[in-house]
Design a protein around this motif. Sequence first.
Motif, PDB file in Angstrom:
ATOM      1  N   THR A  52       0.960  -1.270  -0.147  1.00 32.67           N
ATOM      2  CA  THR A  52       0.007  -0.047  -0.132  1.00 32.67           C
ATOM      3  C   THR A  52       0.942   1.254   0.148  1.00 32.67           C
ATOM      4  O   THR A  52       0.544   2.314  -0.375  1.00 32.67           O
ATOM      5  N   GLY A  53       2.059   1.199   0.482  1.00 24.77           N
ATOM      6  CA  GLY A  53       3.026   2.376   0.642  1.00 24.77           C
ATOM      7  C   GLY A  53       3.405   2.617  -0.749  1.00 24.77           C
ATOM      8  O   GLY A  53       3.674   3.824  -1.199  1.00 24.77           O
ATOM      9  N   GLU A  54       3.691   1.625  -1.641  1.00 21.84           N
ATOM     10  CA  GLU A  54       4.096   1.827  -3.007  1.00 21.84           C
ATOM     11  C   GLU A  54       3.034   2.250  -3.925  1.00 21.84           C
ATOM     12  O   GLU A  54       3.338   3.095  -4.776  1.00 21.84           O
ATOM     13  N   MET A  55       1.677   1.757  -3.535  1.00 18.12           N
ATOM     14  CA  MET A  55       0.564   2.458  -4.281  1.00 18.12           C
ATOM     15  C   MET A  55       0.287   3.878  -3.918  1.00 18.12           C
ATOM     16  O   MET A  55       0.011   4.735  -4.692  1.00 18.12           O
ATOM     17  N   LEU A  56       0.383   4.457  -2.765  1.00 18.61           N
ATOM     18  CA  LEU A  56       0.438   5.390  -2.325  1.00 18.61           C
ATOM     19  C   LEU A  56       1.471   6.544  -3.050  1.00 18.61           C
ATOM     20  O   LEU A  56       1.241   7.610  -3.399  1.00 18.61           O
ATOM     21  N   ALA A  57       2.696   6.011  -3.112  1.00 15.03           N
ATOM     22  CA  ALA A  57       3.727   6.849  -3.776  1.00 15.03           C
ATOM     23  C   ALA A  57       3.521   7.223  -5.185  1.00 15.03           C
ATOM     24  O   ALA A  57       3.768   8.390  -5.858  1.00 15.03           O
ATOM     25  N   ARG A  58       2.734   6.281  -6.065  1.00 11.28           N
ATOM     26  CA  ARG A  58       2.386   6.476  -7.259  1.00 11.28           C
ATOM     27  C   ARG A  58       1.003   6.817  -7.828  1.00 11.28           C
ATOM     28  O   ARG A  58       0.362   7.140  -8.991  1.00 11.28           O
ATOM     29  N   PHE A  59       0.121   7.289  -6.511  1.00 15.24           N
ATOM     30  CA  PHE A  59      -1.312   7.625  -6.772  1.00 15.24           C
ATOM     31  C   PHE A  59      -1.692   8.750  -7.413  1.00 15.24           C
ATOM     32  O   PHE A  59      -2.442   8.843  -8.183  1.00 15.24           O
ATOM     33  N   ASP A  60      -0.730  10.021  -7.375  1.00 16.57           N
ATOM     34  CA  ASP A  60      -0.981  11.172  -8.153  1.00 16.57           C
ATOM     35  C   ASP A  60      -0.783  11.011  -9.488  1.00 16.57           C
ATOM     36  O   ASP A  60      -1.351  11.142 -10.564  1.00 16.57           O
ATOM     37  N   GLN A  61       0.329  10.234  -9.972  1.00 17.02           N
ATOM     38  CA  GLN A  61       0.597   9.905 -11.280  1.00 17.02           C
ATOM     39  C   GLN A  61      -0.283   8.948 -11.934  1.00 17.02           C
ATOM     40  O   GLN A  61      -0.608   9.045 -13.119  1.00 17.02           O
ATOM     41  N   ASP A  62      -0.669   7.766 -11.369  1.00 15.45           N
ATOM     42  CA  ASP A  62      -1.355   6.868 -11.726  1.00 15.45           C
ATOM     43  C   ASP A  62      -3.028   6.819 -11.746  1.00 15.45           C
ATOM     44  O   ASP A  62      -3.696   6.223 -12.260  1.00 15.45           O
ATOM     45  N   VAL A  63      -3.443   7.789 -10.858  1.00 14.72           N
ATOM     46  CA  VAL A  63      -4.840   7.961 -10.547  1.00 14.72           C
ATOM     47  C   VAL A  63      -5.188   9.482 -10.598  1.00 14.72           C
ATOM     48  O   VAL A  63      -5.971   9.491 -11.791  1.00 14.72           O
ATOM     49  N   VAL A  64      -4.587  10.439  -9.962  1.00 16.61           N
ATOM     50  CA  VAL A  64      -5.109  11.691  -9.973  1.00 16.61           C
ATOM     51  C   VAL A  64      -5.249  12.220 -11.504  1.00 16.61           C
ATOM     52  O   VAL A  64      -5.740  13.173 -11.889  1.00 16.61           O
ATOM     53  N   ARG A  65      -3.704  12.014 -11.965  1.00 16.89           N
ATOM     54  CA  ARG A  65      -3.665  12.533 -13.350  1.00 16.89           C
ATOM     55  C   ARG A  65      -4.692  12.059 -14.443  1.00 16.89           C
ATOM     56  O   ARG A  65      -4.871  12.931 -15.222  1.00 16.89           O
ATOM     57  N   LEU A  66      -5.262  11.054 -14.191  1.00 16.03           N
ATOM     58  CA  LEU A  66      -6.118  10.404 -15.311  1.00 16.03           C
ATOM     59  C   LEU A  66      -7.558  10.957 -15.136  1.00 16.03           C
ATOM     60  O   LEU A  66      -8.430  10.920 -15.909  1.00 16.03           O
ATOM     61  N   GLU A  88       0.220   1.145   9.973  1.00 15.15           N
ATOM     62  CA  GLU A  88       0.632   1.600   8.588  1.00 15.15           C
ATOM     63  C   GLU A  88      -0.086   1.353   7.574  1.00 15.15           C
ATOM     64  O   GLU A  88      -0.167   2.445   6.674  1.00 15.15           O
ATOM     65  N   VAL A  89      -0.804   0.424   7.232  1.00 13.62           N
ATOM     66  CA  VAL A  89      -1.391   0.146   6.066  1.00 13.62           C
ATOM     67  C   VAL A  89      -2.721   0.967   6.162  1.00 13.62           C
ATOM     68  O   VAL A  89      -3.086   1.662   5.338  1.00 13.62           O
ATOM     69  N   SER A  90      -3.352   1.065   7.387  1.00 18.17           N
ATOM     70  CA  SER A  90      -4.518   1.996   7.663  1.00 18.17           C
ATOM     71  C   SER A  90      -4.092   3.200   7.179  1.00 18.17           C
ATOM     72  O   SER A  90      -4.864   4.076   6.530  1.00 18.17           O
ATOM     73  N   ASN A  91      -3.074   3.773   7.660  1.00 15.61           N
ATOM     74  CA  ASN A  91      -2.458   5.263   7.312  1.00 15.61           C
ATOM     75  C   ASN A  91      -2.349   5.495   5.807  1.00 15.61           C
ATOM     76  O   ASN A  91      -2.882   6.624   4.977  1.00 15.61           O
ATOM     77  N   ASN A  92      -1.841   4.346   5.063  1.00 16.95           N
ATOM     78  CA  ASN A  92      -1.698   4.457   3.493  1.00 16.95           C
ATOM     79  C   ASN A  92      -3.018   4.409   2.905  1.00 16.95           C
ATOM     80  O   ASN A  92      -3.019   5.287   1.865  1.00 16.95           O
ATOM     81  N   LEU A  93      -3.761   3.718   3.394  1.00 17.59           N
ATOM     82  CA  LEU A  93      -4.953   3.708   2.685  1.00 17.59           C
ATOM     83  C   LEU A  93      -5.950   4.830   2.833  1.00 17.59           C
ATOM     84  O   LEU A  93      -6.473   5.602   1.975  1.00 17.59           O
ATOM     85  N   ARG A  94      -5.813   5.401   4.177  1.00 21.81           N
ATOM     86  CA  ARG A  94      -6.329   6.775   4.459  1.00 21.81           C
ATOM     87  C   ARG A  94      -5.838   8.028   3.262  1.00 21.81           C
ATOM     88  O   ARG A  94      -6.850   8.681   2.975  1.00 21.81           O
ATOM     89  N   ALA A  95      -4.542   7.868   3.287  1.00 24.93           N
ATOM     90  CA  ALA A  95      -4.004   8.890   2.438  1.00 24.93           C
ATOM     91  C   ALA A  95      -4.390   8.947   1.100  1.00 24.93           C
ATOM     92  O   ALA A  95      -4.386   9.935   0.565  1.00 24.93           O
ATOM     93  N   MET A  96      -4.578   7.586   0.692  1.00 24.96           N
ATOM     94  CA  MET A  96      -4.981   7.404  -0.966  1.00 24.96           C
ATOM     95  C   MET A  96      -6.299   7.982  -0.983  1.00 24.96           C
ATOM     96  O   MET A  96      -6.823   8.747  -1.865  1.00 24.96           O
ATOM     97  N   VAL A  97      -7.540   7.599   0.087  1.00 27.70           N
ATOM     98  CA  VAL A  97      -8.702   8.019   0.047  1.00 27.70           C
ATOM     99  C   VAL A  97      -8.854   9.916   0.056  1.00 27.70           C
ATOM    100  O   VAL A  97      -9.410  10.558  -0.610  1.00 27.70           O
ATOM    101  N   ASP A  98      -7.898  10.406   0.888  1.00 27.85           N
ATOM    102  CA  ASP A  98      -7.686  11.737   1.181  1.00 27.85           C
ATOM    103  C   ASP A  98      -7.435  12.514  -0.260  1.00 27.85           C
ATOM    104  O   ASP A  98      -8.049  13.317  -0.728  1.00 27.85           O
ATOM    105  N   LYS A  99      -6.515  11.756  -0.996  1.00 31.51           N
ATOM    106  CA  LYS A  99      -5.937  12.322  -2.269  1.00 31.51           C
ATOM    107  C   LYS A  99      -7.096  12.375  -3.331  1.00 31.51           C
ATOM    108  O   LYS A  99      -7.319  13.299  -4.066  1.00 31.51           O
ATOM    109  N   ALA A 100      -7.781  11.068  -3.160  1.00 34.15           N
ATOM    110  CA  ALA A 100      -8.876  11.035  -4.103  1.00 34.15           C
ATOM    111  C   ALA A 100      -9.920  12.102  -4.075  1.00 34.15           C
ATOM    112  O   ALA A 100     -10.298  12.863  -4.962  1.00 34.15           O
ATOM    113  N   LEU A 101     -10.307  12.249  -2.968  1.00 34.80           N
ATOM    114  CA  LEU A 101     -11.575  13.125  -2.178  1.00 34.80           C
ATOM    115  C   LEU A 101     -10.989  14.646  -2.685  1.00 34.80           C
ATOM    116  O   LEU A 101     -11.814  15.468  -3.456  1.00 34.80           O
TER     117      LEU A 101
END
Length: 201
Positions: A52-66, A88-101
């Motif tokens: 989930t940490g690696e997913m979070l690191a690329r979230f802007d490029q691979d999700v938000v940009r699209l 740690e995993v919970s924080n990563n998931l929450r951070a991805m949700v926040d970026k999306a919202l």
Amino acid sequence: MIVITMTAVDLVGMGNSLTWGYPFGPEASWLELAARETGLVVVNQGISGETTGEMLARFDQDVVRLKPRVVTIMGGTNDAWAGFAVTEVSNNLRAMVDKALRAGIQPVMALPPPLCQTGSDIPLPFLEKMAGLLEGYREACRDLVLSQGLKLLDFYTPLLEPATGWGKREFFVDDAHPGRQGYRVMAGVAVDLFRQLKQQG
């Protein structure tokens, strides 16, 4: 002059090999199967082996940009393999949700499937430890869904053998990855949500 029109993306699937469709490839993934049935435009951003940490690191490029309308977020199996704490995993998931919202994208949480005892070389105590961590991640995911009012895709219950607490063997190719039948079951879970999105579109 050639004008290239970008097709609007309805949904991005963010995840690991369970989103990508391992071992068959994206064409056999639950994401692609549900998209075919509903006609949604989806982008599969699952990468095998990712935490989930690696997913979070690329979230802007691979999700938000699209700029999709929706993103499905599913991770945790590789975190459990690595032994990462639930917090740690919970924080990563929450951070991805926040970026999306913040980007105006509707996040949908997905519960990872159960592990399955297939008689592999992985020692049972290690699998049991992974299963315990995964359940903690799922609980954190459920809490996030409730606190943020999000939609949830439950890929855990339909693949579970309740009597044993492990995945049903007929749905898996190894201890963690669904077979084609398993991915079809997962697609069945996703189709209702995809149909709702289609109607909204």
